[in-house]
Design an enzyme around this catalytic site. Structure first.
Site, PDB file in Angstrom:
ATOM      1  CG  HIS A  17      19.073   8.806  19.069  1.00  0.00           C
ATOM      2  ND1 HIS A  17      18.858  10.172  19.043  1.00  0.00           N
ATOM      3  CD2 HIS A  17      18.689   8.367  17.841  1.00  0.00           C
ATOM      4  CE1 HIS A  17      18.380  10.525  17.868  1.00  0.00           C
ATOM      5  NE2 HIS A  17      18.274   9.438  17.101  1.00  0.00           N
ATOM      6  CG  HIS A  19      15.626   6.290  14.217  1.00  0.00           C
ATOM      7  ND1 HIS A  19      14.714   7.317  14.185  1.00  0.00           N
ATOM      8  CD2 HIS A  19      16.830   6.864  14.455  1.00  0.00           C
ATOM      9  CE1 HIS A  19      15.341   8.467  14.391  1.00  0.00           C
ATOM     10  NE2 HIS A  19      16.618   8.214  14.557  1.00  0.00           N
ATOM     11  CG  LEU A  20      13.222   0.051  17.688  1.00  0.00           C
ATOM     12  CD1 LEU A  20      12.474  -0.395  18.924  1.00  0.00           C
ATOM     13  CD2 LEU A  20      14.180  -1.038  17.230  1.00  0.00           C
ATOM     14  NE  ARG A  21      13.643   3.809  10.050  1.00  0.00           N
ATOM     15  CZ  ARG A  21      14.159   5.032  10.205  1.00  0.00           C
ATOM     16  NH1 ARG A  21      13.555   5.945  10.955  1.00  0.00           N
ATOM     17  NH2 ARG A  21      15.270   5.361   9.599  1.00  0.00           N
ATOM     18  CG  ASN A  45      12.014   9.617  13.171  1.00  0.00           C
ATOM     19  OD1 ASN A  45      12.105   8.634  13.899  1.00  0.00           O
ATOM     20  ND2 ASN A  45      12.900   9.882  12.227  1.00  0.00           N
ATOM     21  CE  LYS A 103      15.317  14.019  18.294  1.00  0.00           C
ATOM     22  NZ  LYS A 103      15.993  12.880  17.702  1.00  0.00           N
ATOM     23  CG  HIS A 140      17.812  16.393  14.438  1.00  0.00           C
ATOM     24  ND1 HIS A 140      18.121  15.159  13.931  1.00  0.00           N
ATOM     25  CD2 HIS A 140      18.369  17.305  13.583  1.00  0.00           C
ATOM     26  CE1 HIS A 140      18.826  15.296  12.821  1.00  0.00           C
ATOM     27  NE2 HIS A 140      18.985  16.595  12.583  1.00  0.00           N
ATOM     28  CG  HIS A 178      22.074  12.491  16.295  1.00  0.00           C
ATOM     29  ND1 HIS A 178      21.913  13.839  16.152  1.00  0.00           N
ATOM     30  CD2 HIS A 178      20.864  11.937  16.027  1.00  0.00           C
ATOM     31  CE1 HIS A 178      20.667  14.083  15.792  1.00  0.00           C
ATOM     32  NE2 HIS A 178      20.005  12.960  15.717  1.00  0.00           N
ATOM     33  CG  LEU A 223      20.680  14.334   7.622  1.00  0.00           C
ATOM     34  CD1 LEU A 223      19.279  14.734   7.208  1.00  0.00           C
ATOM     35  CD2 LEU A 223      21.678  15.448   7.279  1.00  0.00           C
ATOM     36  CG  ASP A 251      20.731   8.564  14.703  1.00  0.00           C
ATOM     37  OD1 ASP A 251      19.513   8.321  14.696  1.00  0.00           O
ATOM     38  OD2 ASP A 251      21.251   9.419  13.958  1.00  0.00           O
ATOM     39  CG  HIS A 255      16.400   4.850   5.666  1.00  0.00           C
ATOM     40  ND1 HIS A 255      15.156   5.438   5.707  1.00  0.00           N
ATOM     41  CD2 HIS A 255      17.193   5.593   6.462  1.00  0.00           C
ATOM     42  CE1 HIS A 255      15.199   6.511   6.495  1.00  0.00           C
ATOM     43  NE2 HIS A 255      16.426   6.618   6.973  1.00  0.00           N
ATOM     44  CB  ALA A 267      19.546  11.132   6.177  1.00  0.00           C
TER      45      ALA A 267
HETATM   46  C1  NCD Z   1      17.187   9.333  11.148  1.00  0.00           C
HETATM   47  C2  NCD Z   1      16.055   8.511  10.520  1.00  0.00           C
HETATM   48  O1  NCD Z   1      16.246   7.985   9.429  1.00  0.00           O
HETATM   49  O2  NCD Z   1      14.995   8.407  11.149  1.00  0.00           O
HETATM   50  N1  NCD Z   1      18.196   9.570  10.160  1.00  0.00           N
HETATM   51  C3  NCD Z   1      19.489   9.874  10.374  1.00  0.00           C
HETATM   52  O3  NCD Z   1      20.205  10.136   9.396  1.00  0.00           O
HETATM   53  N2  NCD Z   1      20.013   9.909  11.570  1.00  0.00           N
HETATM   54  C4  NCD Z   1      16.638  10.579  11.741  1.00  0.00           C
HETATM   55  C5  NCD Z   1      17.602  11.343  12.594  1.00  0.00           C
HETATM   56  O4  NCD Z   1      17.921  10.943  13.710  1.00  0.00           O
HETATM   57  O5  NCD Z   1      18.088  12.383  12.122  1.00  0.00           O
HETATM   58 ZN    ZN Z   2      18.000   9.583  15.105  1.00  0.00          ZN
END
Ligand code: NCD
Ligand code: ZN
Length: 354
Positions: A17, A19-21, A45, A103, A140, A178, A223, A251, A255, A267
């Site tokens: 899991h 996030h690479l943006r 996302n 997802k 989620h 998560h 989150l 996760d 940011h 978050a």
């Molecule tokens: C994640 C994100 O910023 O994309 N944020 C987080 O707090 N975990 C999204 C997610 O997995 O809820």
């Molecule tokens: Zn996530």
């Protein structure tokens, strides 16, 4: 005095899991995951979200071009479920090997989830399709009902939505992502082998106090939100148990600092620079280093029915100074930063690189 090094050698792990943006942020973070993990399930996302085969292919190409040369890092792509997604997209994308999983974000549950699912019943036909073709569903698991206390959102999601989903689709393979509560741990342990859960490093280290010690600490806001200490302890027990239903999913959610410290901060905790080291710390503290490999490198592939990685990596017990921030680039002559998890701390474990 002679000090002996403690080394542990495990199969190369995967991050189930991540996030690479996109854009410069992605360029700055991909290498941090590729340094340790062989594969990563990449969350869809983005803004706009990944809702088509073409978008997933393009995104995967961009990730591959941002991956350091010589790395064998493999991004596993996911599709973002929406109210009106066609089942054909799932079938074609899954059969072509573009999508690894789908997802489910309940609408407005987290970062870039406004186009998520507004009512699970609307997408029951998609679940039916996924069950038929064997495509995993990643969830989620939080309700978004404003009347539900933010700390209860995961537990209520399990009662209201996950239980009926498992009942209606007993052959659907589901990962509750998560997890943050004792309720989730117990529910997953007592469910069929088609349900598993990922656990982040941060939820093993912090409880909800971390967000409020001496002032509001937005670096610890993510989150699902961190819960009470008893939940953290239940998660540590689950992760270090070696049970096949629990596996690694960082996760890691970068940011920019500026978006964390505003009146409506984002978050997400960016843990990629220290993720495996952070997990090792927990397993060491729990006296369970012998279970780290199951959690990090074996349980995930077994659940997803993919091969275990051929290579090995070594962790060594030596001080590891975590930087206070990572530079992402410059904007209007100002350096853009992301603060990693454990910023400024000294961890006890390091990954040995050749
Ligand atoms: C994640 C994100 O910023 O994309 N944020 C987080 O707090 N975990 C999204 C997610 O997995 O809820
Ligand atoms: Zn996530």
């Amino acid at each position: 005095m002679k000090t002996s090094l403690i080394n542990i050698r495990i199969r190369q792990p995967d991050d189930w899991h991540l996030h690479l943006r996109d854009g410069s942020l992605m360029q700055a973070v991909v290498g941090q995951s590729a340094r340790v993990f062989r594969r990563a399930v990449v969350m869809p996302n983005l803004s706009p979200p990944i809702t088509s085969i073409e978008a997933a292919i393009n995104y995967k190409e961009k990730i591959n071009s941002a991956t350091p040369l010589g790395s064998s890092f493999e991004p596993l792509m996911t599709i973002y479920l929406t109210d009106d997604l066609s089942p054909n997209v799932l079938v074609n994308g899954y059969k072509q090997g573009v999508f690894f999983a789908a997802k489910l974000y309940p609408a407005n549950s987290t970062t870039n989830s406004s186009e998520g699912v507004s009512d699970l019943r609307l997408i029951y036909p998609l679940f039916e399709t996924m069950q038929q073709i064997g495509m995993p569903l990643l969830i989620h698991g939080e309700v978004t009902d404003p009347d539900v206390d933010i700390f209860d959102r995961e537990a209520i999601f399990i009662e209201r939505h996950l239980e009926p989903l498992l009942y209606n689709y007993p052959a659907l393979r589901i990962v509750l992502e998560h997890i943050t509560t004792e309720n989730a741990v117990q529910f997953v342990e007592n469910s069929s082998r088609n349900l598993a859960a990922t656990i982040t490093p941060h939820h093993l280290h912090i409880n909800r106090n971390a967000m409020f010690l001496g002032g509001f600490k937005s670096d610890f806001y993510c989150l699902p939100i961190a819960k009470r200490e008893r939940h953290r302890l239940a998660l540590r027990k689950a992760a270090t148990s070696g049970k096949p239903c629990f596996f690694l999913g960082t996760d890691s959610a970068p940011h920019l600092r500026a978006f964390k410290e505003t009146s409506c901060g984002c978050a997400g905790i960016f843990n990629a620079p220290v993720a495996l080291e952070s997990y090792a710390e927990v397993f060491d503290q729990e006296g369970s280093l012998d279970k780290l490999e199951s959690f990090a490198s074996l349980n995930g592939p077994n659940f997803y029915q993919v091969p275990i990685n051929p290579d090995f990596i070594t962790l060594t017990k030596k001080p590891n100074q975590v930087p206070s921030f990572i530079e992402v680039g410059t904007c209007e002559n100002k350096v853009e930063k992301i603060v990693p998890f454990h910023a400024g701390e000294i961890l006890n474990w390091s990954v040995l690189t050749d």
